[in-house]
Every structure is written in C-alpha cells, then in structure tokens.
Design a protein around this motif. Structure first.
Motif, PDB file in Angstrom:
ATOM      1  N   THR A 129      59.135  59.368 -83.150  1.00 20.38           N
ATOM      2  CA  THR A 129      60.214  60.442 -82.556  1.00 20.38           C
ATOM      3  C   THR A 129      61.393  59.955 -82.047  1.00 20.38           C
ATOM      4  O   THR A 129      61.000  59.082 -81.208  1.00 20.38           O
ATOM      5  CB  THR A 129      59.317  61.465 -81.825  1.00 20.38           C
ATOM      6  N   ILE A 130      62.751  60.274 -82.267  1.00 24.87           N
ATOM      7  CA  ILE A 130      63.934  59.830 -81.451  1.00 24.87           C
ATOM      8  C   ILE A 130      64.651  60.803 -81.163  1.00 24.87           C
ATOM      9  O   ILE A 130      65.039  61.846 -81.764  1.00 24.87           O
ATOM     10  CB  ILE A 130      64.686  58.843 -82.250  1.00 24.87           C
ATOM     11  N   ASP A 131      64.982  60.896 -79.741  1.00 24.13           N
ATOM     12  CA  ASP A 131      65.957  61.823 -79.346  1.00 24.13           C
ATOM     13  C   ASP A 131      67.310  61.271 -79.400  1.00 24.13           C
ATOM     14  O   ASP A 131      67.918  60.473 -78.884  1.00 24.13           O
ATOM     15  CB  ASP A 131      65.792  62.113 -77.712  1.00 24.13           C
ATOM     16  N   ILE A 132      68.048  62.023 -80.173  1.00 22.52           N
ATOM     17  CA  ILE A 132      69.309  61.320 -80.576  1.00 22.52           C
ATOM     18  C   ILE A 132      70.475  61.934 -79.655  1.00 22.52           C
ATOM     19  O   ILE A 132      71.541  61.790 -79.855  1.00 22.52           O
ATOM     20  CB  ILE A 132      69.821  61.874 -82.038  1.00 22.52           C
ATOM     21  N   GLY A 133      69.954  62.736 -78.710  1.00 23.39           N
ATOM     22  CA  GLY A 133      71.152  63.527 -77.533  1.00 23.39           C
ATOM     23  C   GLY A 133      70.932  62.274 -76.309  1.00 23.39           C
ATOM     24  O   GLY A 133      71.835  62.443 -75.415  1.00 23.39           O
ATOM     25  N   LYS A 134      69.999  61.204 -76.459  1.00 23.80           N
ATOM     26  CA  LYS A 134      69.909  60.358 -75.225  1.00 23.80           C
ATOM     27  C   LYS A 134      71.194  59.355 -75.033  1.00 23.80           C
ATOM     28  O   LYS A 134      71.253  59.158 -73.752  1.00 23.80           O
ATOM     29  CB  LYS A 134      68.682  59.585 -75.449  1.00 23.80           C
ATOM     30  N   ASN A 135      71.639  58.936 -76.071  1.00 23.34           N
ATOM     31  CA  ASN A 135      72.470  57.838 -76.011  1.00 23.34           C
ATOM     32  C   ASN A 135      74.051  58.493 -76.002  1.00 23.34           C
ATOM     33  O   ASN A 135      75.003  57.621 -76.187  1.00 23.34           O
ATOM     34  CB  ASN A 135      72.544  57.133 -77.347  1.00 23.34           C
ATOM     35  N   ASP A 136      74.322  59.880 -75.582  1.00 24.09           N
ATOM     36  CA  ASP A 136      75.415  60.346 -75.511  1.00 24.09           C
ATOM     37  C   ASP A 136      76.309  60.094 -76.724  1.00 24.09           C
ATOM     38  O   ASP A 136      77.689  59.885 -76.559  1.00 24.09           O
ATOM     39  CB  ASP A 136      75.933  60.105 -74.076  1.00 24.09           C
ATOM     40  N   SER A 137      75.742  60.121 -78.059  1.00 25.13           N
ATOM     41  CA  SER A 137      76.740  59.912 -78.964  1.00 25.13           C
ATOM     42  C   SER A 137      77.765  61.105 -79.327  1.00 25.13           C
ATOM     43  O   SER A 137      77.564  62.283 -78.891  1.00 25.13           O
ATOM     44  CB  SER A 137      76.023  59.754 -80.270  1.00 25.13           C
ATOM     45  N   SER A 138      79.020  60.681 -79.505  1.00 24.35           N
ATOM     46  CA  SER A 138      79.995  61.680 -79.724  1.00 24.35           C
ATOM     47  C   SER A 138      80.199  62.135 -81.321  1.00 24.35           C
ATOM     48  O   SER A 138      80.961  62.892 -81.570  1.00 24.35           O
ATOM     49  CB  SER A 138      81.515  61.372 -79.307  1.00 24.35           C
ATOM     50  N   SER A 139      79.373  61.300 -82.112  1.00 26.10           N
ATOM     51  CA  SER A 139      79.326  61.853 -83.701  1.00 26.10           C
ATOM     52  C   SER A 139      78.011  61.387 -83.976  1.00 26.10           C
ATOM     53  O   SER A 139      77.146  60.608 -83.789  1.00 26.10           O
ATOM     54  CB  SER A 139      80.525  61.423 -84.260  1.00 26.10           C
ATOM     55  N   PHE A 140      77.711  61.982 -85.351  1.00 30.17           N
ATOM     56  CA  PHE A 140      76.571  61.446 -86.107  1.00 30.17           C
ATOM     57  C   PHE A 140      76.682  60.061 -86.445  1.00 30.17           C
ATOM     58  O   PHE A 140      75.639  59.541 -86.485  1.00 30.17           O
ATOM     59  CB  PHE A 140      76.124  62.467 -87.258  1.00 30.17           C
TER      60      PHE A 140
END
Length: 465
Positions: free
Chosen positions: A296-307
């Motif tokens: 499971t990976i929280d992809i909101g954690k690293n504050d990415s501005s795009s996919f």
C-alpha cells in the motif's frame, strides 16, 4: 475398538484457474494439488477427501484435463510402489464442477469413469414436499456410488445443491443409517454464515445440527477460508482453498490449506491443519503457494503536483520492498517471483483522471522482476475534482450479479430478512435454467419446497402456478 484410519481433507483446488490470464498461475494450482498428493503418500493415508470445486470451471481446456490425468496416474503408481496399495481419491461435485449448457457430463464424472477418482452422489427421488436420498454403496455400484466404506469408516457424499441444500438437511438425516459402530463422514459443498465477509452461507440451524447425531465429521468445501465449528466441540470442517483465488484472500489473511486427520477413537479424532505459505518452503508441513506482495502506498504523501511525479515516487518506494525479497532474475515457474497487489490511496492535488493505471503497471514490469501487477486505486481522492473510482472493476461476474439481485430484492422490504437466501436461489435458478438437462417440473417443485421453508404464505397461494 475401531480400525484406525488416516485421511487428508482438501477442497477448492480450482484446477485450470488461469488467474489474471496468466498461464503460470494455472501451473501454480497444479503444483499445490500435486504437493498434497505427494504428502498423502508420505503420511501413508488411507484415503483423500476432495470436497468439491476440483476444477475452476467445467469448461476446462484439454491442457488442464491432461495435467490432472497425469498427476493422478503418477500418484496411483507412486502409492503402489511406495505403499503397495493405492490411495483412493473420494470426491464430490462443487458448484464449479457441475455440467452446464455446453456439457452433458462433468469432468469429475469423466475422471470417475477412468477410475482415477471415486465420485460420490446419492440417488434422489423428488417428491412434492420432500426428497428421498439413497446412498448406494460403492461395493454394489462402482459407477454411481453414494457412499464407500473403508475399514470402520463410512464416507457419504452429496454434490452441491446451491440454495436448495439446507432444505434437504432433514431428508439427508433420514437417509443416513444409524451406524454407531463406525466413524461416519459426510462430504458436502456449502459455506457457513459468518465465516467469510460478504459471502452467502447457511446458519448452523437445528436441522444442520441434527446431522451430528449420525455424522462424526462433516467435510465441507466452498468457502476458501479454513474454519472448524462449533468452537471446542468441532465436527464441521472446511480446509480452505489450496491457492490464492482472489486478492481478498491476501488482504484478509485467510487461513487456508488441508486437514490431516487420524482416528483411533471416533469420539476424539486427531485433526491437524496444514497451512499454505508464501513462496517456497523447506518444511514438510507447509503448502508452497505463489508469493503475493501486498503493498500500500499513499501517493498524496510526497506532495506531487502531477501523476508523473507520483509515478517516480511509487517506483522508488517499490524498490525498497521488492529488492528485499531477492526477486532479481527469477523464472516464471519460481514461486518466489511475486504477483504485486498494489493499493494506492491518499489525497492528490491534481485530477484523478491523470492517474494512469496501465502506464504504472507497464513501468513496474519494466523495472522489477514480477510475474504480474494488480493496481487498486479506489481510495485515491482529488482535491480539485472529487472523482473517486470504485474498485468494482476488479469484481467478478458473480459479484456483479449478486449486486444486481440485491438491488432488485431491496425494492421489496418484506423480503429483507431472506435477502441472502433469495440471492443464492436466484443464482442457482439461473444456472439450472442454462443446464441442458433441466427439468422444469423439478425446478417448480424445488422453488415450492424452498418457499415453504423460508416464506410464510397461505397454502392456496403457494399452490398457484
């Protein structure tokens, strides 16, 4: 004193299951089945119980039939060489094994005709309000037996009857003999309510409990999770499936495997569960299964501005997890080569529509040694568009059908207490109507019998066609 016996109880082998359209998964299911056959020789058991859903579908391909023919033939030869006797495989048909619109016979019937297995099924005579069951001994009819006696143990077998099963409990009780001098096994294919989340089963009703007066060991199949009931006074046993058939079995950490049973005193059998294990194992008491990496990976954690940025973060996160397993340069037939179950969650600052699952799968397969990747993104939310994509794309056809039936039933509040039973009845009726051997008079009587046991209506209303 009874003659001691020793046996293995397995179920839900689902041979021929090319899960995720991967040919290697079909071979994984064969490996697990073959492991149990070899284990039975090592343990010198008297017989093997195979409680239904032997095949994933009765429309199995020739490759699957050839594989099981070879495995059982070699098993019979090996048992003769090592033990100077054959170990009989005693089976019943599960819901996945039964003949359908494209086949007049099941593959289990075919294997029984080749004398590779002993297929049990009682003779039935359907009356207006009840069904007469007759368990013909194997010693009298080797082609269509309903029971077989081995030493001081009697094994009775009943195929899957779906939603109708629980209406037959009193008839089955009446058909079973009062045999206090033998250890009595009844093999059936159904689940018990409450054992598996969101799975339809039957309650431990008084009619079911009554069977214990004549049955020492109820050998079940159907649910893929191991259980033994009731607690501290177990006589109902379900071993679970041999291999992973659904991601939920990993997420919910299903205990699964086989039961190894020794009986010297019929009131106190020694029952040991032999579990599955992820990947290979040197232990003789663990069933090797394909390794599933649940990540499971929280992809909101690293504050990415795009996919595109999130993709780099995901690949870097996987590097830590997958390389620790030492998966580099493994062949497809190596059980340590994982299938990755990747769950994405979190809140992202860009549109949910940017999340490209196919691109993500492609990049993971390029970068890592994996057999396959399954991505679940239903929990990902966007700050700007609020789009949430349900995980329903991973639902099976059966699950979708159940959802549709449930919506229909919920339109009629009077049926709410019986909704699970009605859903199962509707699924069974659909299968029966597609059966080339369907008998509409018999179906009509079955519906009446089911209705009498579940819904209270005036007799005149019930008898209307």
């Amino acid at each position: 004193m009874m003659q001691p016996i020793k046996f293995i109880h397995m179920a839900d082998t689902h041979l021929g299951n090319q899960q995720y359209n991967l040919p290697e998964r079909k071979r994984d299911f064969n490996k697990a089945f073959n492991w149990v056959l070899n284990k039975s020789i090592t343990e010198e058991v008297d017989f093997i119980l195979l409680a239904g859903d032997v095949f994933n579908s009765n429309n199995s391909e020739p490759e699957t039939i050839a594989a099981i023919y070879q495995m059982i033939s070699e098993f019979k030869n090996n048992s003769m060489q090592n033990l100077k006797r054959e170990i009989p495989i005693i089976a019943i048909e599960g819901n996945h094994d039964k003949s359908n619109i494209s086949t007049k016979r099941s593959w289990l019937q075919f294997l029984a005709e080749l004398e590779l297995i002993i297929l049990l099924s009682p003779k039935t005579n359907n009356k207006e309000e009840y069904t007469i069951f007759k368990f013909v001994p194997y010693s009298e009819n080797k082609k269509n037996p309903g029971m077989i006696r081995i030493k001081d143990t009697c094994i009775y077998g009943i195929p899957s009857y779906g939603a109708m099963t629980k209406t037959y409990f009193p008839d089955i009780y009446n058909a079973l003999p009062d045999s206090s001098d033998t250890f009595n096994i009844l093999m059936m294919h159904f689940g018990i309510n409450g054992q598996v989340i969101n799975k339809l089963g039957f309650e431990m009703s008084e009619d079911l409990k009554l069977l214990h007066k004549k049955v020492n060991y109820l050998a079940l199949g159907h649910f893929h999770k191991k259980y033994a009931l009731p607690k501290n006074k177990e006589w109902v046993f379900n071993p679970g499936s041999l291999e992973v058939t659904d991601a939920r079995e990993i997420w919910e950490n299903y205990p699964r495997g086989i039961f190894l049973v020794e009986v010297h005193d019929k009131e106190n059998p020694n029952i040991r569960h032999i579990p599955w294990v992820k990947g290979k194992s040197e232990s003789p008491d663990e069933i090797p299964n394909r390794f599933f990496a649940d990540i499971t990976i929280d992809i909101g954690k690293n504050d990415s501005s795009s996919f595109k940025e999130a993709l780099s973060y995901i690949l870097e996160s996987l590097k830590i997890i997958l390389e620790k397993k030492g998966t580099a340069h493994l062949k497809k037939n190596d059980l340590e080569l994982p299938i990755v179950l990747l769950t994405l969650n979190g809140t992202i600052s860009y549109s949910r529509l940017e999340v490209n699952i196919n691109k993500l799968k492609e990049r993971i397969k390029e970068k890592y040694d994996v057999l396959d990747v399954r991505v679940f993104s239903g929990s990902v939310k966007s700050e700007i568009d609020g789009i949430v994509v349900d995980i329903s794309s991973e639902k099976s056809l059966e699950e979708i059908e159940k959802d549709v039936f449930l919506q229909l039933i919920e339109q009629h509040p009077d049926y709410e207490p019986h909704k699970n039973d009605i859903i199962q009845l509707m699924l069974d009726l659909k299968s029966s109507i597609l059966d080339p051997k369907k008998n509409f008079d018999q179906l009509r009587n079955q519906i009446k019998l089911w209705w009498r046991s579940h819904i209270s209506l005036p007799q005149g209303e019930l008898n209307k066609n």
